[in-house]
Scaffold this motif. Structure first.
Motif, PDB file in Angstrom:
ATOM      1  N   ILE B 154       0.841  -1.206   0.000  1.00 11.32           N
ATOM      2  CA  ILE B 154       0.000   0.000   0.000  1.00 11.32           C
ATOM      3  C   ILE B 154       0.868   1.245   0.000  1.00 11.32           C
ATOM      4  CG2 ILE B 154      -1.811   1.216   1.242  1.00 11.32           C
ATOM      5  CD1 ILE B 154      -2.679  -1.443   2.390  1.00 11.32           C
ATOM      6  N   THR B 155       1.895   1.234   0.900  1.00 12.09           N
ATOM      7  CA  THR B 155       2.772   2.408   0.931  1.00 12.09           C
ATOM      8  C   THR B 155       3.536   2.549  -0.379  1.00 12.09           C
ATOM      9  OG1 THR B 155       4.504   1.109   1.959  1.00 12.09           O
ATOM     10  CG2 THR B 155       3.091   2.353   3.408  1.00 12.09           C
ATOM     11  N   CYS B 158       1.134   3.964  -2.936  1.00 17.37           N
ATOM     12  CA  CYS B 158       0.704   5.330  -2.639  1.00 17.37           C
ATOM     13  C   CYS B 158       1.847   6.314  -2.798  1.00 17.37           C
ATOM     14  CB  CYS B 158       0.154   5.427  -1.224  1.00 17.37           C
ATOM     15  SG  CYS B 158      -1.535   4.902  -1.108  1.00 17.37           S
ATOM     16  N   ARG B 159       3.098   5.863  -2.583  1.00 16.34           N
ATOM     17  CA  ARG B 159       4.216   6.798  -2.619  1.00 16.34           C
ATOM     18  C   ARG B 159       4.381   7.369  -4.018  1.00 16.34           C
ATOM     19  NH1 ARG B 159       7.943   3.603  -0.710  1.00 16.34           N
ATOM     20  NH2 ARG B 159       7.366   4.152   1.406  1.00 16.34           N
ATOM     21  N   PHE B 161       2.271   7.118  -6.534  1.00 19.38           N
ATOM     22  CA  PHE B 161       1.022   7.755  -6.965  1.00 19.38           C
ATOM     23  C   PHE B 161       0.911   9.164  -6.412  1.00 19.38           C
ATOM     24  CE2 PHE B 161      -3.229   8.690  -5.252  1.00 19.38           C
ATOM     25  CZ  PHE B 161      -3.874   8.996  -6.435  1.00 19.38           C
ATOM     26  N   GLY B 162       1.171   9.304  -5.087  1.00 18.18           N
ATOM     27  CA  GLY B 162       1.025  10.606  -4.463  1.00 18.18           C
ATOM     28  C   GLY B 162       1.983  11.621  -5.042  1.00 18.18           C
ATOM     29  N   ASN B 163       3.231  11.218  -5.235  1.00 18.87           N
ATOM     30  CA  ASN B 163       4.222  12.158  -5.751  1.00 18.87           C
ATOM     31  C   ASN B 163       3.876  12.627  -7.148  1.00 18.87           C
ATOM     32  OD1 ASN B 163       6.710  12.772  -4.101  1.00 18.87           O
ATOM     33  ND2 ASN B 163       6.436  10.610  -3.692  1.00 18.87           N
ATOM     34  N   PHE B 165       0.996  12.375  -8.782  1.00 18.20           N
ATOM     35  CA  PHE B 165      -0.302  13.034  -8.887  1.00 18.20           C
ATOM     36  C   PHE B 165      -0.231  14.459  -8.349  1.00 18.20           C
ATOM     37  CE2 PHE B 165      -4.906  13.321  -7.609  1.00 18.20           C
ATOM     38  CZ  PHE B 165      -5.350  13.441  -8.904  1.00 18.20           C
ATOM     39  N   ALA B 166       0.536  14.643  -7.250  1.00 16.73           N
ATOM     40  CA  ALA B 166       0.721  16.003  -6.740  1.00 16.73           C
ATOM     41  C   ALA B 166       1.398  16.864  -7.798  1.00 16.73           C
ATOM     42  CB  ALA B 166       1.557  15.971  -5.463  1.00 16.73           C
ATOM     43  N   ILE B 169      -1.176  17.894 -10.388  1.00 23.88           N
ATOM     44  CA  ILE B 169      -2.059  18.962  -9.910  1.00 23.88           C
ATOM     45  C   ILE B 169      -1.335  20.302  -9.933  1.00 23.88           C
ATOM     46  CG2 ILE B 169      -3.282  19.819  -7.887  1.00 23.88           C
ATOM     47  CD1 ILE B 169      -3.981  17.007  -7.192  1.00 23.88           C
ATOM     48  N   GLN B 212      11.453   8.564  -8.123  1.00 22.89           N
ATOM     49  CA  GLN B 212      10.416   7.661  -7.624  1.00 22.89           C
ATOM     50  C   GLN B 212      10.558   6.264  -8.219  1.00 22.89           C
ATOM     51  OE1 GLN B 212       8.527   8.196  -5.121  1.00 22.89           O
ATOM     52  NE2 GLN B 212       9.315  10.251  -4.920  1.00 22.89           N
ATOM     53  N   ILE B 215      13.343   4.677  -6.359  1.00 21.69           N
ATOM     54  CA  ILE B 215      12.984   4.291  -4.994  1.00 21.69           C
ATOM     55  C   ILE B 215      12.091   3.056  -5.006  1.00 21.69           C
ATOM     56  CG2 ILE B 215      11.560   5.027  -3.071  1.00 21.69           C
ATOM     57  CD1 ILE B 215      12.798   7.760  -3.333  1.00 21.69           C
TER      58      ILE B 215
END
Lengths: 86, 233
Positions: B154-155, B158-159, B161-163, B165-166, B169, B212, B215
Motif C-alpha cells: 500500500i505504501t 501510494c508513494r 502515486f502521491g508524488n 499526482f501532486a 495537480i 520515484q 525508490i
C-alpha cells in the motif's frame, strides 16, 4: 443566520479537513531534514562512503515520506473523490 | 478541475482509460527499442545497441550491489520496472497524463513486488522458517507482523502515486494560472506559458519520476534481499 444545505456544509468541512490533513507534512519535513543533515555529517566524516550513504539516504527519505504521502492522498480524496458527498 | 484519467473508449462495461492506452504504447515502444537494439549486433556497439548495453550493464551492477550475487536472476524484473515507471511518469513532458498518477497502475505493480518478496522469502527460509520469522520475537506478534507486511504494497503504491499526482495537480494549476495572467494583460495567446514553467517541468516531470522509479525498484530489491536472509539462531 442564513441557511445552508447539508452538501454545502460537507464541502466546506472537507476543504478544511484537507488543509488540516496536510499539517502532517511538518513532521515529514523535520524527518527528512534530519536525515539529510546526518548524511552530510557522515559524508564529511567519511567522504569515500558517499555512494552508499546517498543510497541509504534516498531509502530513508522514501520511508519517511510515506506518512506525508498518506496525508496527501487523504487530502486529495477529500477534495476530488469525497466519499461523504451525497 | 478534472482529475481522474479520461476514458478513451469502452467495450461493454470494460473501460479503457488513458492509463491503459499509454501503458500499452510505452510497452510497445520499449519492445520496439529492445528489438531494434538487439538486431545486427556489432562487437563495437554504437547507436541503439550502445544505449541498450549501457542500461542493461547499469541495471546488473545496481542489482548486484544491492542484493548480492543472488540478484542476477531478479535483474530483468527490476530493469523492466525502472524503465516502465520512469517513462510512465515522464509522460507529463508530452502534455499527457502520467500513467503512474493512477492507483490502478501502481497498485498491481506493488502487488507483484509483494508476492515476489513473500514467495522468495518462503523459498529461501522454508515454510517453518518463514513462520518463525513472522512470529519473532514473540508468538503473539504474528498478526502484527502480518499487518506491517501488508502495509508495504500500500505504501509502495501510494508513494509513487502521491508524488506524481501532486506533480500533475501543481502543473495544471501553474499552467492555468499563467494562462489567466496572460489573458489579464489582454493577449489572446497565453505567452506566459513559454519558458516560465520550465524549472517546474524539470522537477516534476524529469527529476521526480526518475527518483520515484529508483525508490520503487530499490525498496523492492531491499525487501527481497532482507526477506531471503536466514536467521542464525
Amino acid at each position: 443566520m442564513t441557511g445552508f444545505t447539508g452538501a454545502e456544509l460537507i464541502a466546506a468541512m472537507s476543504s478544511l479537513g484537507a488543509g488540516i490533513a496536510m499539517v502532517a507534512m511538518i513532521g515529514v519535513g523535520i524527518g527528512i531534514g534530519f536525515n539529510a543533515g546526518k548524511t552530510v555529517e557522515s559524508t564529511a566524516r567519511q567522504p569515500e562512503a558517499q555512494g552508499t550513504l546517498l543510497k541509504l539516504m534516498l531509502i530513508g527519505v522514501a520511508l519517511t515520506e510515506t506518512a506525508g504521502i498518506f496525508a496527501l492522498v487523504i487530502a486529495i480524496m477529500l477534495l476530488f473523490a469525497n466519499p461523504l458527498m451525497p | 478541475m478534472e482529475v481522474g484519467p479520461r476514458i478513451i473508449f469502452s467495450i461493454g462495461s470494460v473501460n479503457f482509460t488513458e492509463t491503459v492506452i499509454f501503458g500499452w504504447i510505452i510497452s510497445i515502444i520499449i519492445l520496439i527499442f529492445a528489438f531494434c537494439a538487439t538486431r545486427n549486433m556489432q562487437r563495437v556497439p554504437k547507436g541503439a545497441q550502445l544505449l541498450g548495453e549501457l542500461l542493461v550493464g547499469f541495471m546488473y551492477k545496481m542489482v548486484k550491489d544491492t542484493m548480492g550475487e543472488i540478484g542476477e536472476k531478479f535483474t530483468p524484473y527490476m530493469g523492466t520496472l525502472i524503465v516502465f515507471l520512469g517513462f510512465g511518469s515522464m509522460l507529463g513532458l508530452l502534455e499527457l497524463r502520467p500513467i503512474t498518477a493512477d492507483l490502478n497502475c501502481t497498485g498491481p505493480l506493488a502487488l507483484i513486488s509483494f508476492i515476489m518478496i513473500h514467495y522468495n522469502s518462503i523459498r529461501a527460509r522454508g515454510f517453518i522458517g518463514y513462520n518463525k520469522h513472522m512470529a519473532s520475537p514473540y508468538l503473539w506478534m504474528w498478526p502484527l507482523n502480518l499487518m506491517s507486511e501488508c502495509m508495504f504494497p500500500i505504501t509502495l503504491a501510494c508513494r509513487i502515486f502521491g508524488n506524481i499526482f501532486a506533480g500533475v495537480i501543481v502543473m495544471t494549476l501553474v499552467y492555468s494560472g499563467l494562462e489567466t495572467a496572460s489573458h489579464a494583460l489582454g493577449s489572446p495567446i497565453p505567452f506566459f506559458q513559454i519558458g516560465f514553467p520550465l524549472p517546474l517541468n524539470f522537477w516534476f516531470d524529469m527529476f521526480e519520476p526518475i527518483l520515484q522509479a529508483y525508490i520503487f525498484t530499490m525498496l523492492t530489491m531491499v525487501f527481497i534481499a532482507t526477506g531471503r536472509t536466514v536467521d542464525e539462531d
